[in-house]
Write a protein that holds these residues in place. Structure first.
Motif: not given
Length: 295
Positions: A270-295
Motif C-alpha cells: 500500500y505504501r509504495g502505491v501511495k508514495e510512488g503513485c499518489g493512489i490510496d490503495a486501501a480505498a481501492r481495495v475496500a471498494d473492490h471487496v465491498v462490491a464483491g461481498v455485496s454481489a
C-alpha cells in the motif's frame, strides 16, 4: 453505509493493516482487525474464533498480512482460514492463492511454468552445486524461501575467497538453497500493481545508498513514480495472472537484456502505491471487496 461485516487479517497497529480497516469501516460501519496469533480453530464445532468473534460468521475477510515474518508456520494460519472460506466467507485474497506465493520456490516455479522471464536461478541442497552456480553466474543472491524485503538474503561472488564458507553459513539456516544470478538494476526496480487482475499503476524503488546491493526500502530505497509502456504492463499482467490474487505487486527489473520478474507479492504494498503513485490503495481495495461481498 452497509451492514456488511468484513474483518482484516493483519498486524494490529501497522499502517497498512489499519489503513484497510479504516477504509472498510468508513464503508460498512464495522471494524475488526484480527491477529492470527490469537485465533483458535475448533474442528469439532467448525468455529474459528478471535476474541469471542467466530470469523465464520463474518461476510468477508481481507488478508493484509498473515504474519509479521514469513515462515512455514504462516502456512498453517492460511489453512485455518480455509475453514471460514468453506463456510461461505468471502476472503480477499483467497488463502489457497496466497499459499502458492508464501514459499519463494512455489512462486518461482509457477512463473517459470508460465514462461515469465526471470534471472537464472538454481535450487539445490548441495553446497558444491551452489558454488558451481555462483561461479557460473559471477555473483549470486542467496534467498531464504520464506522472507520479504530482502531479509536474510546475501550476495556471494565467485571472486570471494571464502565463497564456499559463505555458502555453508547460509545453508546452516536454509537447507534448500535458492541461488539467483545477480543482475544490474540501474539503481532501481519496479512494483507493478494490480487489483482484481486489472492494472493500477507502477512505482519504482530507487536505491539511495550506493553501498547497498538492493533497492528495498529497508535498505534506504525511495519510492518514485514510473510510467511503463504497454509491453511492460502486459508482462506484469501475465506474471500475476496464474495466482488469482485480489491485490498484488509484481516486482520487475529492467536490464540490458530486457525486463525480468523477480516475484509476485502475496499481499502487495500500500505504501509504495501511495508514495510512488499518489493512489490510496486501501480505498481501492475496500471498494473492490465491498462490491464483491455485496454481489
Amino acid at each position: 453505509m452497509t451492514e456488511l461485516k468484513i474483518g482484516v487479517i493483519g498486524i494490529p497497529g501497522k499502517w497498512s493493516t489499519e489503513a484497510i480497516a479504516d477504509a472498510l469501516e468508513a464503508r460498512t460501519g464495522f471494524r475488526l482487525v484480527i491477529d492470527m496469533a490469537e485465533v483458535s480453530l475448533d474442528l469439532g464445532t467448525g468455529a474459528l474464533v478471535y476474541r469471542g468473534q467466530d470469523l465464520c460468521q463474518l461476510d468477508g475477510l481481507v488478508i493484509k498480512k498473515i504474519s509479521e515474518v514469513y515462515s512455514y508456520h504462516a502456512l498453517d494460519r492460511l489453512e485455518m482460514l480455509r475453514v471460514a472460506e468453506a463456510k461461505g466467507v468471502k476472503i480477499y485474497s483467497r488463502p489457497e492463492a496466497i499459499l502458492r506465493l508464501m514459499d519463494r520456490l512455489a512462486c518461482t516455479v509457477t512463473l517459470a511454468n508460465a514462461a515469465i522471464p526471470m534471472p537464472p536461478t538454481t535450487i539445490t541442497e548441495d553446497e558444491t552445486a551452489a558454488l558451481q552456480a555462483v561461479q557460473a553466474y559471477g555473483s549470486a543472491v542467496f534467498k531464504p524461501l520464506f522472507s520479504t524485503k530482502a531479509r536474510g538474503m546475501c550476495l556471494i561472488s565467485a571472486s570471494d575467497a571464502d565463497a564456499a564458507g559463505q555458502i555453508a553459513a547460509f545453508k546452516a539456516d536454509n537447507p534448500v538453497m535458492y541461488v539467483q544470478a545477480k543482475r544490474e538494476l540501474s539503481g532501481q526496480d519496479l512494483g507493478m500493481v494490480f487489483l482484481g487482475g486489472d492494472y493500477v499503476c507502477t512505482y519504482a524503488r530507487v536505491k539511495q545508498d550506493e553501498t547497498s546491493w538492493n533497492t528495498t526500502i529497508l535498505s534506504g530505497g525511495k519510492y518514485e513514480a514510473f510510467e511503463p509502456d504497454a509491453a511492460l504492463i502486459d508482462l506484469g499482467r501475465r506474471a500475476q495472472a496464474p495466482f488469482g490474487l485480489t491485490f498484488t505487486t509484481v516486482d520487475v527489473a529492467l536490464t540490458d537484456s530486457g525486463p525480468i520478474v523477480f516475484e509476485v507479492s502475496a499481499f502487495g504494498g500500500y505504501r509504495g502505491v501511495k508514495e510512488g503513485c499518489g493512489i490510496d490503495a486501501a480505498a481501492r481495495v475496500a471498494d473492490h471487496v465491498v462490491a464483491g461481498v455485496s454481489a
